[in-house]
Design a protein around this motif. Sequence first.
Motif, mmCIF file in Angstrom:
data_model
loop_
_atom_site.group_PDB
_atom_site.id
_atom_site.type_symbol
_atom_site.label_atom_id
_atom_site.label_comp_id
_atom_site.label_asym_id
_atom_site.label_seq_id
_atom_site.Cartn_x
_atom_site.Cartn_y
_atom_site.Cartn_z
ATOM 1 N N CYS A 235 0.848 -1.189 0.000
ATOM 2 C CA CYS A 235 0.000 0.000 0.000
ATOM 3 C C CYS A 235 0.886 1.243 0.000
ATOM 4 C CB CYS A 235 -0.954 -0.154 1.177
ATOM 5 S SG CYS A 235 -1.498 1.213 2.101
ATOM 6 N N TYR A 236 1.983 1.198 0.718
ATOM 7 C CA TYR A 236 2.935 2.317 0.721
ATOM 8 C C TYR A 236 3.631 2.439 -0.640
ATOM 9 C CZ TYR A 236 6.428 5.492 2.711
ATOM 10 O OH TYR A 236 7.212 6.580 2.990
ATOM 11 N N ASP A 237 4.071 1.306 -1.180
ATOM 12 C CA ASP A 237 4.748 1.312 -2.491
ATOM 13 C C ASP A 237 3.813 1.830 -3.592
ATOM 14 O OD1 ASP A 237 7.024 0.209 -1.350
ATOM 15 O OD2 ASP A 237 6.627 -1.836 -2.054
ATOM 16 N N GLY A 238 2.540 1.425 -3.520
ATOM 17 C CA GLY A 238 1.572 1.829 -4.538
ATOM 18 C C GLY A 238 1.379 3.334 -4.539
ATOM 19 N N TRP A 239 1.417 3.896 -3.343
ATOM 20 C CA TRP A 239 1.272 5.352 -3.185
ATOM 21 C C TRP A 239 2.552 6.067 -3.609
ATOM 22 C CZ3 TRP A 239 3.187 7.929 1.656
ATOM 23 C CH2 TRP A 239 2.879 9.295 1.678
ATOM 24 N N ALA A 240 3.700 5.574 -3.102
ATOM 25 C CA ALA A 240 4.977 6.233 -3.400
ATOM 26 C C ALA A 240 5.272 6.223 -4.900
ATOM 27 C CB ALA A 240 6.105 5.549 -2.617
ATOM 28 N N SER A 241 4.903 5.131 -5.578
ATOM 29 C CA SER A 241 5.169 5.040 -7.016
ATOM 30 C C SER A 241 4.050 5.684 -7.830
ATOM 31 C CB SER A 241 5.271 3.562 -7.428
ATOM 32 O OG SER A 241 4.006 2.933 -7.255
ATOM 33 N N SER A 484 -0.724 2.148 5.585
ATOM 34 C CA SER A 484 0.626 2.500 6.018
ATOM 35 C C SER A 484 0.966 3.967 5.818
ATOM 36 C CB SER A 484 1.636 1.612 5.289
ATOM 37 O OG SER A 484 1.324 1.544 3.921
ATOM 38 N N TYR A 485 0.052 4.746 5.276
ATOM 39 C CA TYR A 485 0.328 6.178 5.101
ATOM 40 C C TYR A 485 -0.939 6.958 5.417
ATOM 41 C CZ TYR A 485 -1.770 5.580 0.426
ATOM 42 O OH TYR A 485 -2.626 5.310 -0.620
ATOM 43 N N PRO A 486 -0.860 8.282 5.496
ATOM 44 C CA PRO A 486 -2.001 9.039 6.032
ATOM 45 C C PRO A 486 -3.290 8.924 5.205
ATOM 46 C CG PRO A 486 -0.007 10.349 6.093
ATOM 47 C CD PRO A 486 0.333 9.127 5.310
ATOM 48 N N GLU A 487 -4.405 8.941 5.896
ATOM 49 C CA GLU A 487 -5.717 8.685 5.304
ATOM 50 C C GLU A 487 -6.096 9.704 4.224
ATOM 51 O OE1 GLU A 487 -4.887 8.696 8.440
ATOM 52 O OE2 GLU A 487 -5.302 6.657 9.134
ATOM 53 N N TYR A 490 -4.318 8.788 1.247
ATOM 54 C CA TYR A 490 -4.887 7.517 0.780
ATOM 55 C C TYR A 490 -6.140 7.786 -0.065
ATOM 56 C CZ TYR A 490 -7.043 2.844 1.338
ATOM 57 O OH TYR A 490 -7.639 1.622 1.136
ATOM 58 N N ALA A 491 -7.007 8.660 0.424
ATOM 59 C CA ALA A 491 -8.225 9.001 -0.321
ATOM 60 C C ALA A 491 -7.871 9.658 -1.650
ATOM 61 C CB ALA A 491 -9.109 9.919 0.514
ATOM 62 N N ALA A 492 -6.886 10.554 -1.625
ATOM 63 C CA ALA A 492 -6.492 11.252 -2.850
ATOM 64 C C ALA A 492 -5.921 10.260 -3.865
ATOM 65 C CB ALA A 492 -5.467 12.340 -2.525
ATOM 66 N N HIS A 493 -5.134 9.301 -3.378
ATOM 67 C CA HIS A 493 -4.537 8.285 -4.258
ATOM 68 C C HIS A 493 -5.636 7.438 -4.911
ATOM 69 C CE1 HIS A 493 -1.538 5.652 -5.867
ATOM 70 N NE2 HIS A 493 -1.778 4.645 -5.048
ATOM 71 N N GLY A 600 -5.904 16.717 5.405
ATOM 72 C CA GLY A 600 -5.754 16.779 3.948
ATOM 73 C C GLY A 600 -6.731 15.909 3.184
ATOM 74 N N LEU A 601 -7.880 15.617 3.796
ATOM 75 C CA LEU A 601 -8.879 14.824 3.075
ATOM 76 C C LEU A 601 -9.356 15.640 1.863
ATOM 77 C CD1 LEU A 601 -10.341 12.080 3.516
ATOM 78 C CD2 LEU A 601 -12.240 13.402 4.458
ATOM 79 N N PRO A 602 -9.348 15.040 0.665
ATOM 80 C CA PRO A 602 -9.696 15.809 -0.535
ATOM 81 C C PRO A 602 -11.087 16.443 -0.431
ATOM 82 C CG PRO A 602 -8.802 13.665 -1.146
ATOM 83 C CD PRO A 602 -8.966 13.648 0.344
ATOM 84 N N GLU A 603 -11.208 17.622 -0.983
ATOM 85 C CA GLU A 603 -12.486 18.348 -0.966
ATOM 86 C C GLU A 603 -13.599 17.527 -1.621
ATOM 87 O OE1 GLU A 603 -15.538 20.840 -0.418
ATOM 88 O OE2 GLU A 603 -13.645 20.727 0.688
ATOM 89 N N GLU A 604 -13.272 16.721 -2.627
ATOM 90 C CA GLU A 604 -14.308 15.893 -3.277
ATOM 91 C C GLU A 604 -14.992 14.963 -2.272
ATOM 92 O OE1 GLU A 604 -11.147 16.438 -4.490
ATOM 93 O OE2 GLU A 604 -10.967 15.384 -6.410
ATOM 94 N N ILE A 605 -14.208 14.478 -1.304
ATOM 95 C CA ILE A 605 -14.785 13.557 -0.311
ATOM 96 C C ILE A 605 -15.732 14.323 0.615
ATOM 97 C CG2 ILE A 605 -14.257 11.954 1.594
ATOM 98 C CD1 ILE A 605 -13.342 10.933 -1.187
ATOM 99 N N TRP A 606 -15.299 15.507 1.040
ATOM 100 C CA TRP A 606 -16.182 16.327 1.888
ATOM 101 C C TRP A 606 -17.445 16.703 1.126
ATOM 102 C CZ3 TRP A 606 -16.231 16.040 6.746
ATOM 103 C CH2 TRP A 606 -15.061 15.953 7.500
#
Length: 621
Positions: A235-241, A484-487, A490-493, A600-606
């Motif tokens: 999950c971390y690798d998927g985000w970092a890459s 493994s990284y901030p929520e 995660y939502a933005a990814h 940092g939850l994306p505005e689209e989610i709010w």
Amino acid sequence: MMDTRPHLSDLTATLDEAGLTNPAVREFIAHWAEVTGASRIEVVGAADDSRLLRESLAAGEIFPAGEGRYYARSYIKDTARSEERTIVATANPADKGVYNNWHPSGQMRPLLTERMRGASAGKTMYVIPYLMAPPGSPLVPYAVGVELTDHRTVALHMIRMARCGVEYVNELAEPGKFVRGVHVTGDLENLGQGTPDDQRYFVTFADERTILHFGSSYGGNALLGKIAHGLRQACYDGWASGEFLAEQFMLIGVTDKQTGRTWHICGGFPSASGKTNLAMMLPPDSLGDRYHVSFYGDDIAWLRVDPADGRIYAINPEFGVFGVAKDTNEMTNPTALGSVAPGTGVLFTNVAYNELTQEVWWEGRTPQPPANRAGWRDWKGQLISERPEAAASDPWAHPNSRFTTTLANVPNIAADFASPRGVPIDAIIFGGRTSDREPLIRAITDLAEGVYDGLTLGAEATFAAEGVDGQLRYDPMSMRPFMSYPEGAYAAHWLRIIGSAAERPIFAHVNWFQRDPADGHFLWPGYRDNLRALLWLMRLRDGLVEGVPTPVGIVPAASELDLEGVDIAPVDLAKILSIDADRWRTEMTRRERHLAQFEGLPEEIWAAHRRVAAALEAAPD
Ligand code: GTP
Ligand code: SPV
Ligand code: MN
């Protein structure tokens, strides 16, 4: 004390003999052999299985459970993952999230090294090179790992759960690019499990792609390929890459045999909430002539966009199933019984065992435990016939007892389960154990509302220690223990990956667990009948039904569900196909507090949250 560690020259000879040529892997082994003080090093792969089984049987670490079936008990205080002791460590404090239990790697590294130092003295260190992907997958660069473990039963589990062998590490384009996993069991009887002096640490050093686990030999604490690599690290690798998502998802195909069409559905339900059962689903008798469900995966899926057609493709990185035994029987899950049949090499853990007949049993296997108690021992190894009166009603098997079997044993395994490309995803579903509010199924067509639904997924606490009884424990995308990284990131990814697909999957939220508040019975029969809800979703996706719009998604009209042969009272059916707007409004207040924790939850989610909330405000009671 005599130094029993292998000398460097012996180690070189051992690795040469095993054909392990990757210099970075050899260096990694030498380093940890030195730290842990293991007396012997042994490189193992799938081909070593029968020898390891023989050795484990001879040593009394496992027991025969019929032809080609095996049984083991874990230490009584070591029967599940420990979330409190599981940590994600990196060098960057910005990686701290609400759920990842982040600690600075500079602080964790010495703690782990100190505990592991000399802790494998007198033991063999098994070296297990593995691959968490079908060979040839574009995600292979993230899937290569090496687990070092000082526990032979863990090696047997790894061989069932991952593709194992030196061939997966010898020819790497970048020899140093593999996940470094070290598992040291420790002195299980003196680790203070669950006390303030708990010595266990399960740490993923995500930015170093290193996993150090100390103090358990059970499940996700010890099989590092599965949870620590397949979910937390990936999950971390998927985000970092920026390339993929790694999720605690099941993955299935549903084929209409009349038209030859197959849909692929993946989705997350929190631990012990029904992924394995859904993936192994046999269609109900009345639908069996027309439909077939095929198994791709039951616990982990990696998702990426394939540039060839712009669709989301999913793979199951695993090679086996680590399934919950409880309540598995001919009615609920005949496929699971087939997966653990004689000759499968299955390894049962912490079920009840009969040392005279070599049978196994667990709660829900049959309505009553075996009448003849002779030879039966419970999961702790105590004879049932010698139980004190006070313990007479204790379960025979541990509630988290499991079976470990390779994918090839699963009767409904998909013919193309090892396809390197994976399969194109038509729907992503989320589901938890919720005793009220959540209908049988509600479909969501908007991307942000789908991701929002995943982020607000929850399950009711299943045992007293975790959360308030009956209250929802939020478990975003069923990844709370593995994120493994901030929520917010995660939502933005998620929005970015799924949003970049040319053809987006439909989302849905399902719930098989609504109960009658008066007598507690499940309103929906569940298990095989769950296919009916998924078939409705596919018809909705294909525009063949319309459903009934509600503020929280589209629910089926009763007439749109194929209910032939279902045993359900009309009042119960009406309940699971309707929305209690008032009850939902209460939930929205809790959701707001839940989401507000995430920086940092994306505005689209709010915006999705506000849309749903406004629709609920406008809805009649
Ligand atoms: P992990 O391996 O922990 O991630 O669990 P999982 O999500 O794969 O859960 P699993 O399918 O093993 O199911 C857990 C428990 O839920 C088992 O005891 C099942 O018998 C029960 N269960 C699964 N599906 C249903 C259902 O449709 N209805 C009911 N009532 N129980 C179910
Ligand atoms: C889970 O707990 O979600 C599992 C089992 O799939 S374990 O491997 O122990 O994490
Ligand atoms: Mn799981």
